[in-house]
Design a protein around this motif. Structure first.
Motif, short mmCIF file in Angstrom:
data_model
loop_
_atom_site.label_atom_id
_atom_site.label_comp_id
_atom_site.label_asym_id
_atom_site.label_seq_id
_atom_site.Cartn_x
_atom_site.Cartn_y
_atom_site.Cartn_z
N LEU A 261 0.81 -1.21 0.00
CA LEU A 261 0.00 0.00 0.00
C LEU A 261 0.85 1.27 0.00
O LEU A 261 0.35 2.36 -0.30
N ASP A 262 2.13 1.14 0.32
CA ASP A 262 3.02 2.30 0.32
C ASP A 262 3.44 2.69 -1.10
O ASP A 262 3.98 3.78 -1.30
N GLN A 263 3.19 1.85 -2.08
CA GLN A 263 3.60 2.11 -3.45
C GLN A 263 2.42 2.68 -4.25
O GLN A 263 1.27 2.28 -4.06
N GLY A 264 2.72 3.61 -5.16
CA GLY A 264 1.70 4.18 -6.03
C GLY A 264 2.15 4.14 -7.47
O GLY A 264 3.35 4.03 -7.77
N SER A 265 1.21 4.22 -8.38
CA SER A 265 1.52 4.13 -9.80
C SER A 265 2.22 5.39 -10.30
O SER A 265 1.84 6.50 -9.93
N PRO A 266 3.23 5.25 -11.17
CA PRO A 266 3.86 6.42 -11.79
C PRO A 266 3.16 6.85 -13.07
O PRO A 266 3.54 7.86 -13.67
N ALA A 267 2.13 6.10 -13.52
CA ALA A 267 1.45 6.42 -14.77
C ALA A 267 0.71 7.75 -14.64
O ALA A 267 0.00 7.97 -13.65
N PRO A 268 0.84 8.66 -15.60
CA PRO A 268 0.24 10.00 -15.47
C PRO A 268 -1.27 9.98 -15.22
O PRO A 268 -1.78 10.80 -14.45
N ASP A 269 -2.00 9.08 -15.89
CA ASP A 269 -3.45 9.06 -15.74
C ASP A 269 -3.91 8.65 -14.35
O ASP A 269 -5.03 8.99 -13.94
N VAL A 270 -3.08 7.90 -13.64
CA VAL A 270 -3.45 7.40 -12.31
C VAL A 270 -2.32 7.65 -11.33
O VAL A 270 -2.06 6.84 -10.45
N LEU A 271 -1.66 8.78 -11.48
CA LEU A 271 -0.45 9.07 -10.71
C LEU A 271 -0.69 8.94 -9.21
O LEU A 271 -1.58 9.56 -8.65
N GLY A 272 0.13 8.11 -8.59
CA GLY A 272 0.07 7.93 -7.15
C GLY A 272 -0.99 6.97 -6.66
O GLY A 272 -1.05 6.67 -5.46
N LYS A 273 -1.85 6.48 -7.56
CA LYS A 273 -2.96 5.63 -7.11
C LYS A 273 -2.49 4.22 -6.80
O LYS A 273 -1.53 3.70 -7.37
#
Length: 393
Positions: A261-273
C-alpha cells in the motif's frame, strides 16, 4: 475510477502456454457449417491466437471469454492470480472491475424507476441534501446517468488508506457534496466521478439499503453471479478466488498493489494511485466479478431478469453523440460496428483491466479481465469485436 495506461476515457468500452488453465469449452453444433460462429472466435481462431501471443509476450495475465447465446465458445486463462502463493488465473477467479462496474449503478436506478419509486426527471435535491443549489435544483438523475450534469468534482485523496466500509462511505458522501456546477445541466462532462456517486446515494435514500447491499441483492443475486461482489481489502488479501493487482513501478518492476500500500503508480493518468488502499470500492463504482458472471449479467440485461425490456432499452439507448458511430448511454458507451450495436464498459486502474461487451443483434458477449499493467485493453476490445462481427459463411 479513472482510465489508465493511455487508454482514452471515452474509448474505453472499453505466460507462456503453461499458464493456460481453462481450455475452451465445447460448443454444441459448432461444426464447420455453423454460420452463427465466425471462425475467428473459435478455439485456434484469430482471436485465440492473438490473446495467446499477448500472454507469451508477458503482456496479458487474466481471463478472456466469448459466449454465444449462452454457450461458451472460447475460454482462456493465463498467468497467476496470486504470484506469491502460485495461484493460477481461471474462470472462477474474480477480478477488480474499476469503471467496468459502474453500469450496475445505472441498472439499480432504473429498477427503482421501473417500480415507480423515482423518476429520471427528478433533481438531486428531491432526495439528497447538502449539495450546491444549482446542482440540487437543476441537475436531474438523467443528467447524472448520461454524463451531462455540467458539474465537476474535487480531486480525490489517492494517498489515503481506508480502514472500514463506514470510512469509505462517509468520505465519498462528503466528497460528492463538494461538487460544483461549471456548465449548464445538459452539457456533456468528462468522466466526472460524482456522476456515479450521487446516483448511488439516491439508490440508498430510496431503497433504505447501502448501495453495496442493494446491488448484491437486486443484481448479483438475481443473475446468479455467485463469484461477484464488493469485496473488502481483507478478502482481497486472503481469498484465493480473487486476483491480485500487479502494478508497474517507475523502474519497470511489478508489485502486488494490495500487499504494498506504500507504493503508487507512476502512470500519469493514475499518478500515485493504488487500488488496494480502498477498503471497499466507493458506492457506485467497481466491484469484483468472474468472467462467467459478467456473461450472466449481460444475458440478464435483456431477458427480463434485471429490467423489463423497455427499461433495458432505456439503459442502452444512445443519448449523446461522441463520434460518427459512438454514443453515450446510461453509464456506458454504445456504438455501431458493422451495422450492429455493441454495448459495453471497460475500466482500468494500476494492475487492473476489465472489459465486457454485449452484441445484442447476434447474441454474443465478450469479457476480458486482467490483473497486471501493460495489457492493451482497447486493442483487445477491437480484436474481440472484429472476431465477433466478421462474416462466417
Amino acid at each position: 475510477m479513472d482510465s489508465a495506461g493511455g487508454i482514452g476515457r471515452r474509448r474505453l468500452l472499453g505466460l507462456t502456454a503453461a499458464g493456460v488453465v481453462a481450455a475452451a469449452a465445447p460448443v454444441a453444433n459448432a461444426d464447420p457449417v455453423d454460420c452463427d460462429i465466425p471462425p475467428a472466435t473459435r478455439p485456434g481462431g484469430a482471436y485465440d491466437r492473438y490473446v495467446a501471443q499477448l500472454a507469451a509476450e508477458g503482456r496479458f495475465s487474466g481471463v478472456v471469454m466469448l459466449s454465444h447465446r449462452g454457450r461458451t465458445v472460447l475460454s482462456r486463462s493465463y498467468g497467476l492470480a496470486d504470484r506469491e502463493n502460485g495461484i493460477r488465473n481461471h474462470e472462477g477467479i474474480a477480478f477488480s472491475l474499476s469503471s467496468a462496474g459502474k453500469p450496475f449503478g445505472a441498472v439499480a436506478v432504473l429498477q427503482l424507476v421501473q417500480q415507480g419509486k423515482l423518476k429520471l426527471s427528478d433533481t438531486v435535491g428531491t432526495y439528497l441534501t447538502g449539495y450546491a443549489k444549482e446542482i440540487a435544483d437543476k441537475v436531474t438523475i438523467h443528467h447524472l446517468l448520461s454524463g451531462t450534469s455540467g458539474t465537476t468534482s474535487p480531486d480525490e485523496d489517492v494517498q489515503r488508506v481506508f480502514q472500514s466500509r463506514e470510512e469509505v462511505h462517509a468520505y465519498y458522501e462528503q466528497w460528492a457534496r463538494q461538487s460544483t456546477p461549471v456548465d449548464p445541466p445538459g452539457t456533456p462532462t468528462d468522466h466526472v466521478a460524482a456522476e456515479v456517486q450521487i446516483p448511488a446515494q439516491i439508490v440508498e435514500a430510496v431503497s433504505g439499503q447501502s448501495y453495496w447491499d442493494y446491488v448484491q441483492d437486486n443484481i448479483f443475486r438475481r443473475c446468479g453471479m455467485t463469484g461477484t461482489g464488493f469485496f473488502t481489502r481483507p478478502q482481497w488479501l486472503t481469498d484465493p478466488h480473487i486476483a491480485h493487482p500487479y502494478m508497474t513501478l517507475a523502474d519497470g518492476s511489478q508489485v502486488d498493489a494490495v500487499r504494498h500500500l506504500d507504493q503508487g503508480s507512476p502512470a500519469p493518468d493514475v499518478l500515485g494511485k493504488n487500488p488496494g488502499r480502498a477498503f471497499i470500492d466507493a458506492p457506485g463504482d467497481g466491484g469484483f466479478a468472474t468472467a462467467p458472471d459478467l456473461v450472466r449479467f449481460g444475458q440478464a440485461l435483456f431477458d427480463g431478469t434485471l429490467l423489463d425490456r423497455p427499461w433495458a432499452d432505456v439503459l442502452t439507448g444512445a443519448k449523446i453523440p461522441h463520434g460518427p458511430t459512438s454514443f453515450g448511454a446510461y453509464s456506458l458507451p454504445v456504438h455501431i460496428l458493422n451495422r450492429q450495436w455493441v454495448f459495453g464498459r471497460a475500466g482500468a486502474n494500476p494492475g487492473v483491466a476489465a472489459s465486457w461487451n454485449i452484441y445484442p443483434d447476434t447474441g454474443w458477449i465478450g469479457v476480458t479481465l486482467g490483473n497486471s499493467d501493460g495489457l492493451p485493453l482497447q486493442e483487445m476490445s477491437v480484436r474481440e469485436s472484429q472476431a465477433v462481427t466478421e462474416a462466417s459463411c
